[in-house]
Design an enzyme around this catalytic site. Structure first.
Site, PDB file in Angstrom:
ATOM      1  N   LYS A  83      31.921  48.840 -18.010  1.00 59.72           N
ATOM      2  CA  LYS A  83      30.903  47.773 -17.940  1.00 59.72           C
ATOM      3  C   LYS A  83      30.383  47.464 -19.354  1.00 59.72           C
ATOM      4  CE  LYS A  83      29.490  45.925 -14.772  1.00 59.72           C
ATOM      5  NZ  LYS A  83      29.978  44.756 -13.991  1.00 59.72           N
ATOM      6  N   ASP A 111      22.361  49.084 -15.765  1.00 61.41           N
ATOM      7  CA  ASP A 111      21.584  49.873 -16.736  1.00 61.41           C
ATOM      8  C   ASP A 111      22.375  51.095 -17.219  1.00 61.41           C
ATOM      9  OD1 ASP A 111      21.476  51.407 -14.399  1.00 61.41           O
ATOM     10  OD2 ASP A 111      19.287  51.593 -14.356  1.00 61.41           O
ATOM     11  N   GLU A 112      23.486  51.416 -16.518  1.00 62.96           N
ATOM     12  CA  GLU A 112      24.231  52.630 -16.873  1.00 62.96           C
ATOM     13  C   GLU A 112      24.883  52.525 -18.244  1.00 62.96           C
ATOM     14  OE1 GLU A 112      26.425  54.411 -13.640  1.00 62.96           O
ATOM     15  OE2 GLU A 112      25.168  53.406 -12.165  1.00 62.96           O
TER      16      GLU A 112
END
Ligand code: NAD
Ligand code: TYD
Length: 360
Positions: free
Chosen positions: A166, A137-138
């Protein structure tokens, strides 16, 4: 028999996934675990499966094209689950380069090798093949308004080198979906906790420090919020997406369990006090007095919170373990597996800890 290629299976979530899948499917599946065994990889997490006929460990780096291609050539892989990554934000702030190399270029190598193995002459892909990229979710950045949540449609706004790497890897996966109709999924999960988590992350670090009477470092004001999910619920979500998800889609996974870091620390201290018998000398160490506010993490994201509406509505996913139960199970596991923690913290970890927390 379905064959899974799991990358990073010796790490925290990857090894829990291997346990989860063998628990669920038994000998109906085969798992090949590819892991470079960095500081975060630990074969002790998988000792239950050593010698098992339908489990194979291959020590290889996902950046190594030749090694990864060979695995696809020698095995008819049906599912790829790409966990392998550099995963710690603090390390990414100190040394961003390896994050781009492993998380971005390594993912590209995995995609290419799978594409090469699965693509038909007409550009379509063999029936039933699936690639799931495990993300975080970052990538969505930090939420300021308490009523906001991360949806699959929330624009990416990563801040740390970790989350930026990511996010980049997610975009590469998306490019393969959009360009080649490559059969992939992306899952973006909130913070996981549970057994086998390396004690650089908040929960195992606090458990370990509290037991040994070391300071409990709280970054900034301790009020940053994370949305915590028990690791088995993440594994369940990954399996559901692989089997029933819509190809090419992304799914957020999280259980609406937002907590401030300082709350987490108090819960851990209370649970340790409850679980440790009075006769255990470590009980005297466990104290609120250990809580120490330290210099904040650079670029520290304030709040993460996942809206898991899509995976609930489309696949019926729901978390099974509430935080009150999950944290108890987790603490119990660490108390029953002290050797695991001692082995990890006796090596290079000491230097890591010195470097990260000295003068902080
Ligand atoms: P981890 O750091 O515990 O494990 C990573 C594993 O990958 C280790 O076994 C390591 O040896 C291996 N690895 C690292 N570089 C490699 C390389 N170049 N080639 C092959 N193997 C390599 O990480 P984790 O917490 O288990 O996270 C797994 C995945 O889930 C990551 O992609 C992470 O971004 C994602 N994720 C983690 C969380 C979380 O809370 N931990 C939440 C959401 C998503
Ligand atoms: P962490 O477990 O590193 O996960 P992430 O940064 O990926 O969310 O950290 C969780 C939260 O705890 C984060 O807000 C930073 C904070 N934190 C501390 O306050 N002290 C620590 O020693 C660590 C490792 C983290």
């Amino acid at each position: 028999m379905r064959t899974y290629l799991v990358t990073g299976g010796a790490g925290f979530i990857g090894s829990n996934f291997v346990h989860y899948m063998f628990r669920k499917y038994g000998d109906e599946i085969r798992i090949i675990n590819v892991d470079a065994l960095t500081y975060a990889g630990n074969l002790a997490n998988l000792k239950d499966f050593e010698g098992k006929e339908n489990y194979t460990f291959v020590k290889a780096d996902i950046r190594d094209k030749a090694a990864i291609t060979k695995i696809f050539e020698e095995n008819d892989i049906d599912r790829v689950v790409n966990f392998a990554a550099e995963s710690h934000v603090d390390r990414s702030i100190a040394n961003p380069e390896v994050f781009v190399e492993t998380n971005v270029l390594g993912t590209l190598v995995m995609l290419n090798a799978a594409k090469q193995a699965w693509e038909n002459e007409d550009g379509s892909f063999k029936e039933g093949k699936r690639f799931l990229h495990v993300s975080t979710d970052e990538v969505y950045g930090s939420l300021e308004n308490p009523e906001d949540y991360f949806y699959e449609t929330t624009p990416y706004d990563p801040h740390s080198p970790y989350s930026a790497s990511k996010a980049s890897s997610d975009f590469i996966v998306k490019a393969y979906v959009d360009t080649y109709h490559f059969p992939a999924f992306i899952t973006n999960c909130s913070n996981n906790y549970g057994p086998y988590q390396f004690p650089e992350k908040l929960i195992p670090l606090i458990i370990n420090n509290a037991l040994s009477g070391k300071k409990l470092p709280v970054y900034g004001d301790g009020k940053n919020v994370r949305d915590w999910l028990y690791v088995d619920d993440h594994c369940k979500g990954i399996d559901m997406v692989l089997e029933n998800g819509r190809l090419g889609e992304k799914y957020n996974i999280g259980g609406h369990n937002e907590k401030q870091n300082i709350e987490i620390i108090h819960i851990i201290l209370d649970t340790l006090k409850e679980y440790l018998p009075d006769s255990d000398p470590r009980k005297a160490n466990v104290s609120e007095d250990l809580i120490t506010y330290v210099t904040d993490r650079k670029g520290h994201d304030r709040r993460y919170a996942i809206a898991p509406d899509k995976i609930k509505a489309e696949l019926g996913w729901e978390p099974e373990t509430c935080f009150a139960e999950g944290i108890k199970k987790t603490i119990k596991w660490y108390l029953e597996n002290l050797d695991w923690m001692t082995n990890i913290t006796s090596g290079d970890y000491q230097q890591y800890y010195e470097k990260m927390y000295k003068d902080r």
